[in-house]
Motif scaffolding. Structure first.
Motif, PDB file in Angstrom:
ATOM      1  N   TYR A  82      -9.658  32.337  -5.323  1.00  0.00           N
ATOM      2  CA  TYR A  82      -9.868  32.575  -3.889  1.00  0.00           C
ATOM      3  C   TYR A  82     -10.394  31.310  -3.197  1.00  0.00           C
ATOM      4  CZ  TYR A  82     -11.429  34.637   0.505  1.00  0.00           C
ATOM      5  OH  TYR A  82     -11.601  34.926   1.826  1.00  0.00           O
ATOM      6  N   GLY A  83      -9.830  31.026  -2.020  1.00  0.00           N
ATOM      7  CA  GLY A  83     -10.281  29.899  -1.200  1.00  0.00           C
ATOM      8  C   GLY A  83      -9.751  30.062   0.204  1.00  0.00           C
ATOM      9  N   ASP A  84     -10.424  29.455   1.186  1.00  0.00           N
ATOM     10  CA  ASP A  84      -9.989  29.572   2.588  1.00  0.00           C
ATOM     11  C   ASP A  84      -8.554  29.094   2.774  1.00  0.00           C
ATOM     12  OD1 ASP A  84     -12.376  30.558   4.018  1.00  0.00           O
ATOM     13  OD2 ASP A  84     -13.295  28.711   3.293  1.00  0.00           O
ATOM     14  N   HIS A  85      -8.206  27.998   2.090  1.00  0.00           N
ATOM     15  CA  HIS A  85      -6.855  27.470   2.260  1.00  0.00           C
ATOM     16  C   HIS A  85      -5.848  28.291   1.455  1.00  0.00           C
ATOM     17  CE1 HIS A  85      -4.173  23.608   2.617  1.00  0.00           C
ATOM     18  NE2 HIS A  85      -3.656  24.656   3.227  1.00  0.00           N
TER      19      HIS A  85
ATOM     20  N   ILE B 223       7.334  19.228   5.784  1.00  0.00           N
ATOM     21  CA  ILE B 223       7.003  20.259   4.800  1.00  0.00           C
ATOM     22  C   ILE B 223       5.630  20.802   5.145  1.00  0.00           C
ATOM     23  CG2 ILE B 223       6.645  20.785   2.347  1.00  0.00           C
ATOM     24  CD1 ILE B 223       9.482  20.002   2.942  1.00  0.00           C
ATOM     25  N   ASP B 224       5.510  22.121   5.250  1.00  0.00           N
ATOM     26  CA  ASP B 224       4.227  22.740   5.539  1.00  0.00           C
ATOM     27  C   ASP B 224       3.215  22.345   4.454  1.00  0.00           C
ATOM     28  OD1 ASP B 224       2.784  25.022   7.141  1.00  0.00           O
ATOM     29  OD2 ASP B 224       2.397  25.422   5.016  1.00  0.00           O
ATOM     30  N   THR B 225       1.959  22.118   4.862  1.00  0.00           N
ATOM     31  CA  THR B 225       0.925  21.701   3.909  1.00  0.00           C
ATOM     32  C   THR B 225       0.798  22.685   2.751  1.00  0.00           C
ATOM     33  OG1 THR B 225      -0.291  20.700   5.751  1.00  0.00           O
ATOM     34  CG2 THR B 225      -1.484  20.996   3.688  1.00  0.00           C
ATOM     35  N   TYR B 226       0.834  23.976   3.060  1.00  0.00           N
ATOM     36  CA  TYR B 226       0.688  25.005   2.030  1.00  0.00           C
ATOM     37  C   TYR B 226       1.815  24.901   1.004  1.00  0.00           C
ATOM     38  CZ  TYR B 226      -0.858  29.449   0.062  1.00  0.00           C
ATOM     39  OH  TYR B 226      -1.357  30.412  -0.776  1.00  0.00           O
ATOM     40  N   HIS B 227       3.049  24.731   1.507  1.00  0.00           N
ATOM     41  CA  HIS B 227       4.193  24.607   0.611  1.00  0.00           C
ATOM     42  C   HIS B 227       4.087  23.344  -0.235  1.00  0.00           C
ATOM     43  CE1 HIS B 227       6.671  27.165   3.653  1.00  0.00           C
ATOM     44  NE2 HIS B 227       5.928  27.909   2.850  1.00  0.00           N
ATOM     45  N   ALA B 228       3.636  22.251   0.370  1.00  0.00           N
ATOM     46  CA  ALA B 228       3.532  20.985  -0.348  1.00  0.00           C
ATOM     47  C   ALA B 228       2.534  21.079  -1.499  1.00  0.00           C
ATOM     48  CB  ALA B 228       3.126  19.871   0.605  1.00  0.00           C
ATOM     49  N   ILE B 229       1.519  21.935  -1.337  1.00  0.00           N
ATOM     50  CA  ILE B 229       0.490  22.057  -2.376  1.00  0.00           C
ATOM     51  C   ILE B 229       0.846  23.116  -3.407  1.00  0.00           C
ATOM     52  CG2 ILE B 229      -1.932  22.653  -2.792  1.00  0.00           C
ATOM     53  CD1 ILE B 229      -2.592  21.497  -0.054  1.00  0.00           C
ATOM     54  N   TRP B 230       1.347  24.288  -2.965  1.00  0.00           N
ATOM     55  CA  TRP B 230       1.548  25.411  -3.890  1.00  0.00           C
ATOM     56  C   TRP B 230       2.994  25.892  -4.012  1.00  0.00           C
ATOM     57  CZ3 TRP B 230      -2.997  25.894  -0.645  1.00  0.00           C
ATOM     58  CH2 TRP B 230      -4.185  25.641  -1.354  1.00  0.00           C
TER      59      TRP B 230
END
Length: 392
Positions: A297-300, A367-374
């Motif tokens: 769990y995390g805010d991002h 690329i969305d930040t979320y997609h780039a990370i996960w």
């Protein structure tokens, strides 16, 4: 110092020698630098007598002060045939006011033989707090403006220089090394460096050659973003300090200064607010090592309301600061009396940035930040807020 004054006097004499004898009854006559305005003046006892001549039917304004803000001025309105002792509290037309104490005499403005002539007299020290005290034994900062239309308004011709009313010498007013360094730091920081950083942040979360989406969480954009903008903020603070040091105090009288302090304040807030982005979370840590499920769990990672508000505010404020910084640069160019080349150069930088946005968007580099990370998997809770369709 005496040899410099003698040289300036010689320069003044040589530059005035080619001028027609328009002011036979005056002690000094000179064409103002880079202008068609001819200025004639005499100093007798404690009295200054001035005559200004310009081709065409125009309004003429002469001011005493370093900038238009807080300057003493004499304005000749050709459409009203009226000369007014004025004071300026800013750079806009609404900031120009008639002085309650009209301390000029023998004033007139006339158009004759295709020339406009402005005449006035005033005491060197009028005792009016709104009037500049003119010392004929030293250089005085002189502002001048000429309007190409009969009615008072914007002026296509203007300048700032120094006049030695006692000797007749004139010299261009130079800017200190500190102010020049101030300008260079800000042009580099906000005109060049910050737009590049923002472009990298937006379009290079996935770098060329990266095996995306197998290879995720490339931190190139992240390091560039925070380290680069930290540098921009530090350079801006240094530039601010240089300006305060140069002028000997804190002055918010110009539009440039007002916008500049807003940009500096917002950029510092942006930097500080970046630390309040919330927790990251996710199935792996920053080094790619697996994390126990109860620690995912995390805010991002979960895209909490707090994180969504943070992203909207942080991104929006970032673009506002960038736009405001360029307004600050344009107003700074105006204060430096720079030519069209400076405005065109900054405009070219802006066009290049927009062009890069269009090019990289067409290449689908955003690329969305979320997609780039996960990645795109539905198993990641934050992807329910994805701006693009899911991809397994």
């Amino acid at each position: 110092m005496k040899w410099l004054l003698s040289l300036l006097m010689l320069f003044s004499f040589v530059s005035s020698a080619d001028e027609p004898a328009l002011c036979n009854t005056y002690q000094h006559q000179a064409r103002l630098i880079d202008s068609d305005l001819i200025l004639c003046w005499s100093v007798r006892d404690d009295d200054l007598k001035v005559k200004a001549i310009h081709p065409g039917e125009v309004w003429i304004g002469l001011g005493f002060g370093k900038t238009m803000t807080n300057a003493d001025a004499v304005i000749g309105y050709i459409d009203k045939a009226l000369v007014v002792d004025s004071y300026m509290s800013g750079r806009l037309q609404v900031d120009i006011n008639d002085d309650p104490e009209q301390n000029i005499t023998g004033s007139s403005i006339e158009f004759d033989n295709d020339e406009t002539t402005l005449i006035f007299e005033r005491i060197l020290d009028t005792g009016d707090i709104r009037d500049a005290v003119i010392n004929p034994s030293q250089f005085t900062d002189l502002l001048w403006a000429v309007g190409g239309n009969k009615s008072f308004g914007l002026h296509p011709e203007y300048g700032v220089q120094q006049i030695h009313f006692g000797s007749g010498a004139q010299a261009e007013r130079s800017f200190s090394v500190l102010i020049i360094l101030h300008a260079l730091l800000l042009v580099f920081s906000w005109g060049i460096f910050s737009p590049i950083i923002i472009t990298v942040t937006r379009y290079f979360k996935v770098t060329p050659g990266q095996n995306f989406p197998i290879s995720l969480d490339n931190k190139f954009w992240w390091v560039t973003h925070w380290l680069g903008h930290a540098g921009v903020i530090v350079l801006s603070i240094i530039a601010f300090g240089l300006s305060v040091w140069s002028i000997g105090g804190f002055d918010l009288s110009t539009l440039h200064a007002k916008v500049g302090i807003v940009v500096l304040g917002l950029s510092v807030i942006q930097g500080g607010y970046g630390w309040a982005r919330g927790t990251k979370g996710g199935p792996v840590d920053d080094h790619g090592n697996p994390v126990p499920r109860n620690m995912w769990y995390g805010d991002h990672y979960n895209m909490t309301l707090y994180r969504r508000l943070f992203e909207w505010l942080h991104k929006s404020m970032g673009y506002v600061v960038l736009i405001a910084s360029h307004l600050c640069l344009y107003t700074g160019f105006f204060l430096f009396n720079l030519g069209a080349w400076a405005y065109i150069l900054l405009l070219v930088m802006e066009v290049l940035m927009v062009g890069a946005y269009v090019l990289f968007s067409l290449q689908h580099r955003w690329i969305d930040t979320y997609h780039a990370i996960w990645g795109f998997s539905r198993s990641h809770p934050g992807n329910r807020f994805s701006k693009r369709p899911y991809k397994e």
